[in-house]
Design a protein around this motif. Structure first.
Motif, mmCIF file in Angstrom:
data_model
loop_
_atom_site.group_PDB
_atom_site.id
_atom_site.type_symbol
_atom_site.label_atom_id
_atom_site.label_comp_id
_atom_site.label_asym_id
_atom_site.label_seq_id
_atom_site.Cartn_x
_atom_site.Cartn_y
_atom_site.Cartn_z
ATOM 1 N N PHE A 54 32.923 4.938 59.060
ATOM 2 C CA PHE A 54 33.312 6.201 59.194
ATOM 3 C C PHE A 54 32.270 6.956 59.721
ATOM 4 O O PHE A 54 32.262 8.420 59.912
ATOM 5 N N ARG A 55 30.853 6.420 60.013
ATOM 6 C CA ARG A 55 29.499 7.766 60.313
ATOM 7 C C ARG A 55 30.185 8.052 61.611
ATOM 8 O O ARG A 55 31.111 7.817 62.284
ATOM 9 N N VAL A 56 30.346 9.430 61.895
ATOM 10 C CA VAL A 56 29.942 9.824 63.281
ATOM 11 C C VAL A 56 28.802 10.284 63.820
ATOM 12 O O VAL A 56 28.123 10.480 63.568
ATOM 13 N N THR A 57 29.061 10.325 65.645
ATOM 14 C CA THR A 57 27.898 10.835 66.275
ATOM 15 C C THR A 57 28.087 12.277 66.364
ATOM 16 O O THR A 57 27.902 13.148 65.882
ATOM 17 N N PRO A 58 26.093 12.296 66.576
ATOM 18 C CA PRO A 58 25.804 14.092 65.716
ATOM 19 C C PRO A 58 26.644 15.019 67.123
ATOM 20 O O PRO A 58 26.796 16.034 67.332
ATOM 21 N N MET A 59 27.383 13.965 68.108
ATOM 22 C CA MET A 59 28.357 15.200 69.474
ATOM 23 C C MET A 59 29.987 15.280 68.459
ATOM 24 O O MET A 59 30.117 16.209 68.927
ATOM 25 N N GLU A 60 29.840 13.670 68.167
ATOM 26 C CA GLU A 60 31.655 14.151 67.640
ATOM 27 C C GLU A 60 31.811 15.103 65.789
ATOM 28 O O GLU A 60 32.394 15.933 65.584
ATOM 29 N N ILE A 61 30.316 15.098 65.236
ATOM 30 C CA ILE A 61 30.117 15.908 64.377
ATOM 31 C C ILE A 61 29.951 17.801 64.576
ATOM 32 O O ILE A 61 30.977 18.704 64.387
ATOM 33 N N LEU A 62 29.522 17.905 66.488
ATOM 34 C CA LEU A 62 29.459 18.875 66.715
ATOM 35 C C LEU A 62 30.721 19.537 66.912
ATOM 36 O O LEU A 62 30.987 20.776 66.765
ATOM 37 N N GLU A 63 31.141 18.438 67.939
ATOM 38 C CA GLU A 63 32.752 19.107 68.430
ATOM 39 C C GLU A 63 34.100 19.128 66.819
ATOM 40 O O GLU A 63 34.454 20.490 67.444
ATOM 41 N N ALA A 64 33.778 18.185 65.976
ATOM 42 C CA ALA A 64 34.551 18.527 64.667
ATOM 43 C C ALA A 64 34.586 20.243 64.355
ATOM 44 O O ALA A 64 35.200 20.826 63.745
ATOM 45 N N SER A 65 33.521 19.994 63.838
ATOM 46 C CA SER A 65 32.997 21.703 63.675
ATOM 47 C C SER A 65 32.927 22.589 64.154
ATOM 48 O O SER A 65 33.547 23.737 63.579
ATOM 49 N N THR A 66 33.494 22.872 65.819
ATOM 50 C CA THR A 66 33.410 23.596 66.198
ATOM 51 C C THR A 66 35.031 23.743 66.656
ATOM 52 O O THR A 66 35.488 25.526 66.532
ATOM 53 N N VAL A 67 35.557 23.023 66.454
ATOM 54 C CA VAL A 67 37.220 23.279 66.209
ATOM 55 C C VAL A 67 37.403 23.642 64.956
ATOM 56 O O VAL A 67 38.559 24.805 64.763
#
Length: 162
Positions: A54-67
């Motif tokens: 289930f781990r995500v990359t820092p960019m995926e964290i940023l994208e999901a958090s922004t949305v």
């Protein structure tokens, strides 16, 4: 059966349940506990990230958090309180149901599109981050509004005069 289909069906049922809970909650007085506890309970879902699947990359964290933060604006705008019978109640908003359905449709479309390029485990993690990033600011805004009304109701606040 496909994971995306199963999780989408689950999301539809959760949205229906959320709408019923929201309608039922509007009939009972609000409390700080009812506002604060849902994100705390949801936070236990972060344990999913202890599993590598289930781990995500820092960019995926940023994208999901922004949305999630952007979506929270819609929820914040449609959530307000009112004083009735010397108690604080969540105001019913006709727009809330439509916004919840709209967010659900966007989520399902996003899941279908992204599932072809992102592993299901990572996608699950991203959608949890999105949901958590949406609920936390929404509940903080609700709590601040609730606290302001609670202070006015108890005479401890300093309501502005216009």
């Amino acid at each position: 059966m496909d994971f995306v289909l199963i999780s989408s069906i689950g999301a539809v049922f959760m949205a229906i349940i959320a709408m019923f809970i929201r309608m039922k909650a509007a009939k009972k007085p609000a409390s700080a506990k009812k506002i604060i506890l849902p994100p705390i309970f949801m936070s236990t879902g972060a344990l999913m990230f202890t599993v590598p699947y289930f781990r995500v990359t820092p960019m995926e964290i940023l994208e999901a958090s922004t949305v999630g933060l952007l979506f929270s604006i819609l929820l914040i705008k449609t959530s307000s309180f009112e004083i009735r019978e010397s108690e604080i109640f969540l105001k019913r908003s006709k727009a809330f149901a439509f916004i919840l359905i709209g967010l659900l449709v966007i989520r399902i479309i996003g899941k279908i599109v992204l599932s072809s390029t992102i592993d299901y485990g990572q996608l699950s993690g991203m959608f949890w981050i999105l949901a958590f990033s949406m609920i936390v600011p929404w509940r903080i805004a609700m709590y601040l509004n609730y606290r302001k009304l609670h202070q006015e109701l108890n005479g401890t606040g300093n309501p502005k005069t216009t």
